[in-house]
Design a protein around this motif. Structure first.
Motif, PDB file in Angstrom:
ATOM      1  N   GLU A 169      55.237  32.778  68.604  1.00 41.43           N
ATOM      2  CA  GLU A 169      55.660  32.139  67.359  1.00 41.43           C
ATOM      3  C   GLU A 169      54.830  32.626  66.175  1.00 41.43           C
ATOM      4  N   GLU A 170      53.527  32.692  66.364  1.00 39.64           N
ATOM      5  CA  GLU A 170      52.642  33.162  65.297  1.00 39.64           C
ATOM      6  C   GLU A 170      52.976  34.597  64.921  1.00 39.64           C
ATOM      7  N   ALA A 171      53.252  35.436  65.911  1.00 45.08           N
ATOM      8  CA  ALA A 171      53.582  36.835  65.645  1.00 45.08           C
ATOM      9  C   ALA A 171      54.833  36.940  64.780  1.00 45.08           C
ATOM     10  N   PHE A 172      55.873  36.175  65.131  1.00 47.62           N
ATOM     11  CA  PHE A 172      57.116  36.250  64.360  1.00 47.62           C
ATOM     12  C   PHE A 172      56.965  35.638  62.977  1.00 47.62           C
ATOM     13  N   ASP A 173      56.155  34.602  62.856  1.00 48.01           N
ATOM     14  CA  ASP A 173      55.887  34.043  61.532  1.00 48.01           C
ATOM     15  C   ASP A 173      55.191  35.069  60.644  1.00 48.01           C
TER      16      ASP A 173
END
Length: 194
Positions: A169-173
């Motif tokens: 999730e952090e990567a895509f954000d």
């Protein structure tokens, strides 16, 4: 967005890396992005493309002819581009991508990472570059970059040009957030060319 994912095609890796690639593919499809990949069906590359397609997403595979037989080309790609060599492969992957995500991988993944990272540091592009590393595989690379900085071989732009993340999730954000352009000074450009 067209998101280029650099990842492993190695067969002898821990299953957690393959599962991570599958999770990335599922998230990529869920968010409505298109995958740009190395065009193979093995290992992490195969897991990510299968997950994107299972989620209804679109895939673009780019693979050199020399690897078609070795890595088993992803004939199910929405678009499969076979290139004469590796340089053409990387050029097309670069040209077709709005952002870059690097998963755990080996020498080929590092080569792709360094090429995109160097171009970003030099101001050749300003597209997001994110590393997803839940288990610290790239910690020695971070230490090396800090050491190179301490020794004067790199500049702060090296750190500004990349985001290190530990969850999908952090990567895509981070991929969705447009980074500030990294603009080297004329002096730094002269040093890079020399």
């Amino acid at each position: 967005m067209n998101i280029c994912v650099f990842c492993a095609s190695s067969l002898n890796i821990d299953k957690k890396y393959i599962d991570l690639a599958g999770d990335v593919g599922a998230e990529l499809a869920e968010r409505g992005h298109t995958l740009v990949s190395g065009g193979a069906t093995v290992s992490c590359m195969g897991a990510i493309t299968a997950a994107v397609r299972a989620g209804g997403g679109r895939t673009i595979g780019v693979i050199p002819q020399v690897l078609v037989d070795v890595e088993v080309a992803d004939e199910e790609s929405d678009e499969l581009i076979v290139t004469p060599g590796m340089r053409e492969r990387k050029g097309i992957m670069d040209a077709r991508s709005d952002a870059f995500l690097v998963l755990p991988g080996g020498l080929g993944t590092l080569e792709e990472l360094f090429e995109i990272w160097s171009a970003r540091v030099l101001g050749i592009h300003d597209r997001p570059l994110v590393i997803l590393d839940p288990w610290g595989l790239y910690d020695p690379l971070k230490q090396l970059m800090n050491h190179l900085y301490d020794e004067g071989f790199t500049r702060p732009a090296v750190f500004d040009a990349i985001a290190w993340t530990s969850t999908v999730e952090e990567a895509f954000d981070r991929l969705a957030a447009r980074p500030h352009p990294v603009r080297p000074s004329v002096t730094e450009l002269g040093e890079a060319a020399g």
